[in-house]
Design an enzyme around this catalytic site. Structure first.
Site, PDB file in Angstrom:
ATOM      1  N   VAL A  54       0.810  -1.221   0.000  1.00  0.00           N
ATOM      2  CA  VAL A  54       0.000   0.000   0.000  1.00  0.00           C
ATOM      3  C   VAL A  54       0.842   1.269   0.000  1.00  0.00           C
ATOM      4  CG1 VAL A  54      -2.001  -1.106   1.069  1.00  0.00           C
ATOM      5  CG2 VAL A  54      -0.273   0.017   2.529  1.00  0.00           C
ATOM      6  N   TYR A 145       1.187   6.628  16.336  1.00  0.00           N
ATOM      7  CA  TYR A 145       0.052   5.793  15.937  1.00  0.00           C
ATOM      8  C   TYR A 145      -1.259   6.566  16.066  1.00  0.00           C
ATOM      9  CZ  TYR A 145      -3.145   1.803  15.850  1.00  0.00           C
ATOM     10  OH  TYR A 145      -4.164   0.925  15.536  1.00  0.00           O
ATOM     11  N   LYS A 149      -4.192   7.561  13.207  1.00  0.00           N
ATOM     12  CA  LYS A 149      -5.581   7.112  13.312  1.00  0.00           C
ATOM     13  C   LYS A 149      -6.546   8.298  13.457  1.00  0.00           C
ATOM     14  CE  LYS A 149      -4.871   2.772  12.722  1.00  0.00           C
ATOM     15  NZ  LYS A 149      -5.402   2.100  11.505  1.00  0.00           N
ATOM     16  N   ALA A 178      -7.000  -5.014  20.285  1.00  0.00           N
ATOM     17  CA  ALA A 178      -7.514  -6.273  19.743  1.00  0.00           C
ATOM     18  C   ALA A 178      -6.469  -7.376  19.871  1.00  0.00           C
ATOM     19  CB  ALA A 178      -7.924  -6.095  18.285  1.00  0.00           C
TER      20      ALA A 178
END
Length: 251
Positions: A54, A145, A149, A178
């Site tokens: 990506v 991070y 986000k 998660a």
């Protein structure tokens, strides 16, 4: 449940973790599903695996073109590819900031940009971006991070506004911590992995980590034709971390 019957879906970062759980669930519910990943070797039928990076626009465009040719179109894009980062603003140099931003934010832009021409042709078009609780809650040691986000959250809203009248819905999911391979590697590198896991679990009011399957369920909800009136929405899957303030046990 077959709400995705006849639809074609593409999941980036779909060979493991949340992406793989999402790809499997969409396929179970009737979709034809393609997975883009740096290493799609673990992808098995009925999923179709394609190698793509990506951070490389040409790689993404070529992979998306192959997906469209093989599936005969595209209805759903799940923008899931992403990487983590630790530390305060002092702990990562410019190169690392650019690297993580390039994957987590611009990577989503590249995938969406390549998919939009096909999505415009769909009678049910949806994009779901994997965001994070870090976009809306201040977490320690997550400056880089969190910044990426936060950008994903804002990007989701902007894309929803830009493409609503083209018939394309855009939403995001905001998972808490998660139980994924990336978190597993993070725990393995900690001085006391068991204590670190307990601390991460305790940070969520539910007292446990979020499962990849639970996040996949939220993504499927937002992508489904049954959610045709839902766009520009962030759906928290965080064990209550964003909205709840529970008293300590016994008080």
């Amino acid at each position: 449940m077959t709400d995705f019957e006849g639809l074609k879906a593409l999941v980036t970062g779909g060979a493991s973790g949340i992406g793989r759980a999402t790809a499997d669930l969409l396929a179970e519910r009737g979709a034809q599903v393609a997975v883009l990943d740096l290493d799609p070797s673990a992808v098995e039928k009925p999923l179709l695996g394609y190698r793509a990076d990506v951070t490389d626009d040409a790689s993404v465009r070529q992979a998306v073109a192959s997906v469209v040719a093989d599936l005969g179109g595209l209805d759903i894009l799940v923008n899931n590819a992403g990487i983590g980062a630790q530390g305060t603003v002092e702990d990562n140099d410019d190169e690392e900031w650019h690297r993580v931003w390039n994957v987590n934010v611009i990577g989503m832009v590249r995938a969406a940009r390549a998919a939009l021409p096909q999505l415009r042709e769909s009678s049910h078009a949806a994009i779901v971006n994997t965001c994070s609780i870090a976009a809306t809650a201040g977490l320690p040691q997550r400056a880089l991070y969190s910044a990426t986000k936060g950008a994903v959250y804002s990007l989701t809203l902007a894309m929803a506004a830009d493409h609503l009248r083209e018939g394309i819905r855009v939403n995001c999911v905001n998972p808490g911590t998660a139980d994924t391979p990336w978190v597993g590697r993070l725990l393995d590198s900690a001085p006391d992995p068991a204590a670190e896991r307990a601390a991460l679990a305790a940070r969520q009011p539910s007292g446990r980590l979020v499962s990849a399957a639970e996040v996949a369920g939220a993504i499927a909800y937002l992508a489904s034709p049954l959610s045709g009136a839902t766009t520009g929405t962030s759906l928290a899957v965080d064990g209550g971390m964003q909205g709840l303030r529970l008293r300590p046990v016994g008080q």
